[in-house]
Design a protein around this motif. Structure first.
Motif, PDB file in Angstrom:
ATOM      1  N   ASP A  72       0.809  -1.225   0.000  1.00 53.80           N
ATOM      2  CA  ASP A  72       0.000   0.000   0.000  1.00 53.80           C
ATOM      3  C   ASP A  72       0.838   1.269   0.000  1.00 53.80           C
ATOM      4  O   ASP A  72       0.308   2.354  -0.253  1.00 53.80           O
ATOM      5  N   ASN A  73       2.123   1.146   0.279  1.00 58.20           N
ATOM      6  CA  ASN A  73       2.981   2.333   0.349  1.00 58.20           C
ATOM      7  C   ASN A  73       3.839   2.481  -0.906  1.00 58.20           C
ATOM      8  O   ASN A  73       4.942   3.014  -0.843  1.00 58.20           O
ATOM      9  N   HIS A  74       3.338   2.013  -2.016  1.00 58.71           N
ATOM     10  CA  HIS A  74       4.090   2.079  -3.270  1.00 58.71           C
ATOM     11  C   HIS A  74       4.420   3.528  -3.625  1.00 58.71           C
ATOM     12  O   HIS A  74       3.590   4.438  -3.486  1.00 58.71           O
ATOM     13  N   THR A  75       5.633   3.732  -4.137  1.00 56.62           N
ATOM     14  CA  THR A  75       6.076   5.041  -4.604  1.00 56.62           C
ATOM     15  C   THR A  75       6.788   4.872  -5.938  1.00 56.62           C
ATOM     16  O   THR A  75       7.640   3.991  -6.083  1.00 56.62           O
ATOM     17  N   GLY A  76       6.451   5.699  -6.912  1.00 53.00           N
ATOM     18  CA  GLY A  76       7.116   5.636  -8.208  1.00 53.00           C
ATOM     19  C   GLY A  76       6.357   6.412  -9.254  1.00 53.00           C
ATOM     20  O   GLY A  76       5.262   6.938  -9.008  1.00 53.00           O
ATOM     21  N   ILE A  77       6.944   6.507 -10.442  1.00 58.22           N
ATOM     22  CA  ILE A  77       6.298   7.207 -11.553  1.00 58.22           C
ATOM     23  C   ILE A  77       5.890   6.243 -12.660  1.00 58.22           C
ATOM     24  O   ILE A  77       5.221   6.640 -13.613  1.00 58.22           O
ATOM     25  N   ASP A  78       6.267   4.979 -12.524  1.00 52.72           N
ATOM     26  CA  ASP A  78       6.056   4.016 -13.598  1.00 52.72           C
ATOM     27  C   ASP A  78       4.900   3.078 -13.275  1.00 52.72           C
ATOM     28  O   ASP A  78       4.563   2.863 -12.115  1.00 52.72           O
ATOM     29  N   ALA A  79       4.293   2.514 -14.347  1.00 49.89           N
ATOM     30  CA  ALA A  79       3.391   1.367 -14.284  1.00 49.89           C
ATOM     31  C   ALA A  79       1.916   1.696 -14.127  1.00 49.89           C
ATOM     32  O   ALA A  79       1.096   0.790 -14.149  1.00 49.89           O
ATOM     33  N   LEU A  80       1.526   2.965 -13.987  1.00 48.45           N
ATOM     34  CA  LEU A  80       0.101   3.279 -14.128  1.00 48.45           C
ATOM     35  C   LEU A  80      -0.370   2.822 -15.497  1.00 48.45           C
ATOM     36  O   LEU A  80      -1.463   2.256 -15.649  1.00 48.45           O
ATOM     37  N   ASP A  81       0.483   3.055 -16.498  1.00 45.44           N
ATOM     38  CA  ASP A  81       0.126   2.647 -17.864  1.00 45.44           C
ATOM     39  C   ASP A  81      -0.109   1.145 -17.953  1.00 45.44           C
ATOM     40  O   ASP A  81      -0.994   0.689 -18.688  1.00 45.44           O
ATOM     41  N   ASP A  82       0.674   0.356 -17.221  1.00 39.39           N
ATOM     42  CA  ASP A  82       0.523  -1.099 -17.279  1.00 39.39           C
ATOM     43  C   ASP A  82      -0.836  -1.552 -16.766  1.00 39.39           C
ATOM     44  O   ASP A  82      -1.374  -2.557 -17.227  1.00 39.39           O
ATOM     45  N   MET A  83      -1.375  -0.829 -15.813  1.00 41.39           N
ATOM     46  CA  MET A  83      -2.682  -1.212 -15.272  1.00 41.39           C
ATOM     47  C   MET A  83      -3.786  -0.940 -16.293  1.00 41.39           C
ATOM     48  O   MET A  83      -4.611  -1.808 -16.588  1.00 41.39           O
ATOM     49  N   TYR A  84      -3.826   0.276 -16.858  1.00 36.98           N
ATOM     50  CA  TYR A  84      -4.795   0.551 -17.926  1.00 36.98           C
ATOM     51  C   TYR A  84      -4.547  -0.381 -19.118  1.00 36.98           C
ATOM     52  O   TYR A  84      -5.487  -0.895 -19.734  1.00 36.98           O
ATOM     53  N   GLU A  85      -3.281  -0.566 -19.416  1.00 40.16           N
ATOM     54  CA  GLU A  85      -2.866  -1.368 -20.564  1.00 40.16           C
ATOM     55  C   GLU A  85      -3.348  -2.812 -20.463  1.00 40.16           C
ATOM     56  O   GLU A  85      -3.579  -3.476 -21.475  1.00 40.16           O
ATOM     57  N   SER A  86      -3.522  -3.289 -19.249  1.00 39.45           N
ATOM     58  CA  SER A  86      -3.988  -4.655 -19.050  1.00 39.45           C
ATOM     59  C   SER A  86      -5.350  -4.888 -19.692  1.00 39.45           C
ATOM     60  O   SER A  86      -5.705  -6.020 -20.024  1.00 39.45           O
ATOM     61  N   PHE A  87      -6.114  -3.816 -19.878  1.00 41.66           N
ATOM     62  CA  PHE A  87      -7.471  -3.912 -20.429  1.00 41.66           C
ATOM     63  C   PHE A  87      -7.584  -3.167 -21.763  1.00 41.66           C
ATOM     64  O   PHE A  87      -8.686  -2.820 -22.180  1.00 41.66           O
ATOM     65  N   PHE A  88      -6.446  -2.953 -22.430  1.00 36.22           N
ATOM     66  CA  PHE A  88      -6.431  -2.072 -23.594  1.00 36.22           C
ATOM     67  C   PHE A  88      -7.406  -2.503 -24.676  1.00 36.22           C
ATOM     68  O   PHE A  88      -7.972  -1.672 -25.395  1.00 36.22           O
ATOM     69  N   ASN A  89      -7.637  -3.810 -24.821  1.00 39.03           N
ATOM     70  CA  ASN A  89      -8.475  -4.276 -25.927  1.00 39.03           C
ATOM     71  C   ASN A  89      -9.883  -4.675 -25.505  1.00 39.03           C
ATOM     72  O   ASN A  89     -10.667  -5.115 -26.328  1.00 39.03           O
ATOM     73  N   TRP A  90     -10.240  -4.509 -24.243  1.00 36.92           N
ATOM     74  CA  TRP A  90     -11.584  -4.884 -23.809  1.00 36.92           C
ATOM     75  C   TRP A  90     -12.666  -3.974 -24.409  1.00 36.92           C
ATOM     76  O   TRP A  90     -13.670  -4.477 -24.913  1.00 36.92           O
ATOM     77  N   PRO A  91     -12.507  -2.635 -24.371  1.00 36.69           N
ATOM     78  CA  PRO A  91     -13.520  -1.803 -25.029  1.00 36.69           C
ATOM     79  C   PRO A  91     -13.607  -2.080 -26.529  1.00 36.69           C
ATOM     80  O   PRO A  91     -14.698  -2.075 -27.106  1.00 36.69           O
ATOM     81  N   LEU A  92     -12.453  -2.312 -27.167  1.00 42.74           N
ATOM     82  CA  LEU A  92     -12.454  -2.570 -28.595  1.00 42.74           C
ATOM     83  C   LEU A  92     -13.117  -3.906 -28.909  1.00 42.74           C
ATOM     84  O   LEU A  92     -13.783  -4.064 -29.942  1.00 42.74           O
ATOM     85  N   TYR A  93     -12.959  -4.866 -28.036  1.00 38.82           N
ATOM     86  CA  TYR A  93     -13.636  -6.149 -28.217  1.00 38.82           C
ATOM     87  C   TYR A  93     -15.150  -5.958 -28.185  1.00 38.82           C
ATOM     88  O   TYR A  93     -15.878  -6.547 -28.996  1.00 38.82           O
TER      89      TYR A  93
END
Length: 662
Positions: free
Chosen positions: A51-72
């Motif tokens: 819960d104490n994560h700190t960083g600037i990276d990987a928000l994109d990876d979370m959205y990216e995990s579902f990148f093709n669901w709306p398109l599907y």
């Protein structure tokens, strides 16, 4: 809206049609164990693991995990994918607003990325763009589209992301807290050694004390490299920032407001001018005063995510390709294809040929240490291994997405010939299906274009079987998955995602997979279920685009249901940007009931396998519209030959329901 009725029965359903519907059913069901096991009930992710994560990276990876669901969902996936997509986007946005970026801001501020490079933002926000196609009537999606784009039009008085005087995004990192160099100063000044970074090589070859990658293992070398990165890379515009044009184009598709179109044109035109000023090859760093190489000793290469580090053309090409497509879409000017074509042409001119294959340089830089592990093929040239030659290095066959997207934009024969010349003749990649481990689960562009050219007849069945194998592989992976969630990495969900769309995009829409780092959908056709009033193919309906030409589109439609009629609207282009001029179609006798002038032909449909009813006739009608309504009788099919004018309509997310009421 012209209405056609298709009543030509088949004796046996086409195998490709059965496979399409089987793949859709499979993905509809395979997502259930994925959701149950790998996402919390409220939609939040199992990474970060603390819960104490700190960083600037990987928000994109979370959205990216579902990148093709709306398109599907847009293609015809189950209704649940619409709600799941909205739930996940909201949950991830809220979840990451809790984590510290280490720069004085949360990772998400004002419901948007606080500030990061567009290689990652492009990956992440692809999901959001497809949500516009999925449900343009959703007020929240529309309002966010305008809010997000407004960040780059400086509409938030607290946020500056664009220099209107120099027509630039003035820093490689930008977002809801403005474009600045804060991330570099906090996170990159102390560089470090990591084995995986060997694949990318060194940023610079002239840093004192850093003559090879091994020197980064020592604090002095790492600090020297970090200082050089901050001094040379943290300021100015880079080609990757062109991916922001998708965010602004997305707002235009929602609203039609010309301010978005003007912004895209001014920004893309500025980069085209810089490219011309640099002798035809796009520079990868432009200083705060608009000068090429201003903060990098006058060198046009060496910028952040540029020609030298880390991916070279892979990332530079995404910016160029996406920008060219967005400008073409909005301005309806085919000249924008030259932006991408010019880069491929220069790289092709510098290619080394071996075994009939053209190996183009993915990177440019100074002479120095290039002995890192790389995916490139090491070529023998005059008895020497070529790693660096005349300022270019990392030679390899070009990924097929770039020449395919160029040809798809232009439909010019010269671009098609360029595409064919860049195939991998040493390891053929256009006449069979190969396994690729790509983020978009794609990579078969050359095989698809070979099918469209009549050179790979079995491609539809082969790619659909391959896509089903991808899904089953991930189902089995989940079944046997023993990984401890406490050890999950930021891509844990991506490698388990059971939605794969390459075959469905190519076969149903006549579309290549979108350029991965934030490209919008470029498609010849799109469908709407006229009865359910939703995007996508209706239940039991399959589509196969057989020809994509400059002024013609040929698609076969099949209704597999034995007793129920299906009605669908066929749209010209992903955003209605194209126009149907006329249609010739196969029927069983006279069928049109709208009063249009029709001309019945006496020719019979070809029956190479005895599959279809032989009592077919051909009729034609004038369309002059971006929409066409087709009613498919139970167990029937038709082939539409659609005269097509490309890029003649203002693109938008408009759906056909208002037109159907008339």
């Amino acid at each position: 809206m012209l209405k056609l009725r298709a009543n030509l029965a088949f004796y046996e359903p086409p195998k490709w049609a059965l496979l399409e519907r089987q793949l859709i059913t499979l993905m509809n069901e395979a997502v259930e164990p994925l959701i149950e096991r790998y996402i919390r009930p409220d939609g939040t992710m199992l990474w970060p693991t603390t819960d104490n994560h700190t960083g600037i990276d990987a928000l994109d990876d979370m959205y990216e995990s579902f990148f093709n669901w709306p398109l599907y969902y847009v293609l015809g996936g189950h209704e649940k994918f619409k709600e799941l997509s909205k739930k996940e986007f909201d949950a991830i946005t809220v979840q990451f607003a809790r984590y510290d970026s280490g720069t004085g801001h949360k990772m998400v501020e004002k419901e948007y990325e606080q500030g990061y490079d567009w290689f990652h933002q492009g990956e992440g926000y692809t999901m959001f763009y497809h949500m516009g196609l999925m449900d343009p009537s959703d007020a929240t999606i529309r309002e966010r589209a305008m809010k997000y784009a407004g960040l780059f039009l400086n509409e938030d008085p607290e946020v500056i992301n664009y220099d209107e005087e120099h027509h630039m995004i003035p820093y490689p990192h930008s977002g809801s807290m403005g474009a600045t160099d804060r991330n570099f100063k906090v996170h990159f000044s102390g560089w470090h050694y990591a084995d995986w970074m060997r694949n990318y090589g060194l940023h610079f070859q002239d840093v004192p004390g850093v003559g090879s990658f091994e020197d980064l293992k020592h604090e002095a070398g790492a600090m020297a490299m970090g200082q050089a990165i901050v001094e040379r890379c943290s300021q100015g515009d880079i080609p990757l920032n062109l991916l922001a044009t998708s965010m602004v184009t997305n707002a235009y598709l929602h609203t039609g407001d010309t301010k978005y179109k003007k912004w895209v044109k001014s920004y893309v035109d500025a980069w085209i001018e810089r490219t011309q000023r640099n002798g035809g090859l796009i520079p990868d760093n432009v200083g705060l005063n608009g000068e090429i190489g201003e903060h990098n000793g006058g060198k046009w290469y060496g910028g952040w995510y540029g020609w030298t580090w880390p991916h070279g053309w892979l990332s530079v090409g995404q910016g160029v390709g996406v920008a060219a497509q967005n400008a073409l879409l909005l301005e309806r000017d085919p000249a924008y294809a030259e932006f991408l074509r010019s880069q491929l042409t220069i790289m092709n001119e510098k290619a080394i040929v071996q075994d009939g294959t053209r190996y183009v340089p993915y990177k440019f830089g100074e002479p120095g240490w290039y002995g890192y592990h790389t995916k490139s093929v090491l070529l023998e040239d005059d008895g020497k291994t070529v790693l660096w030659k005349d300022g270019a290095f990392e030679f390899m066959p070009i990924e097929p997405v770039y020449p395919t997207h160029l040809w798809y934009m232009s439909m010019e024969e010269t671009d098609h010939e360029l595409l064919k010349s860049l195939r991998n003749y040493a390891k053929p990649d256009w006449n069979h299906i190969e396994y690729y481990r790509n983020k978009d689960q794609a990579g078969h562009d050359y095989a698809w274009t070979s099918y469209l050219a009549g050179e790979f007849e079995d491609y539809p069945e082969q790619i659909l079987n391959y896509n089903m194998a991808q899904v089953y592989h991930r189902i089995n992976f989940m079944r046997t998955d023993a990984e401890d969630p406490a050890r999950y990495k930021d891509d844990y969900f991506q490698i388990r995602n059971t939605v794969t769309l390459e075959g469905l995009l190519q076969l149903t829409l006549g579309a290549p997979s979108p350029l991965y780092n934030g490209g919008l959908l470029m498609a010849r056709l799109r469908y709407f279920d006229a009865d359910a009033r939703r995007p996508g193919l209706p239940a039991d309906v399959a589509a196969l685009v057989e020809k994509v030409e400059a002024d013609r589109t040929v698609v076969k439609l099949v209704n597999l249901h034995p007793t129920q009629r299906r009605s669908l609207v066929v749209q010209a282009g992903a955003f209605g940007e194209h126009q149907f001029t006329d249609v010739a179609y196969t029927v069983f006798g006279a069928t049109a009931d709208d009063g249009s002038q029709l001309g019945a032909a006496t020719t019979l449909e070809k029956l190479p396998d005895g599959l279809y009813n032989s009592k077919a006739s051909q009729e034609s009608a004038v369309v002059n519209d971006k929409w066409l309504l087709v009613e498919l009788e139970p167990g029937c099919h038709t082939t539409l030959e659609l005269g097509t004018k490309r890029y003649v309509n203002e693109p938008s997310y408009q759906e056909p329901w208002e037109a159907l009421k008339k």
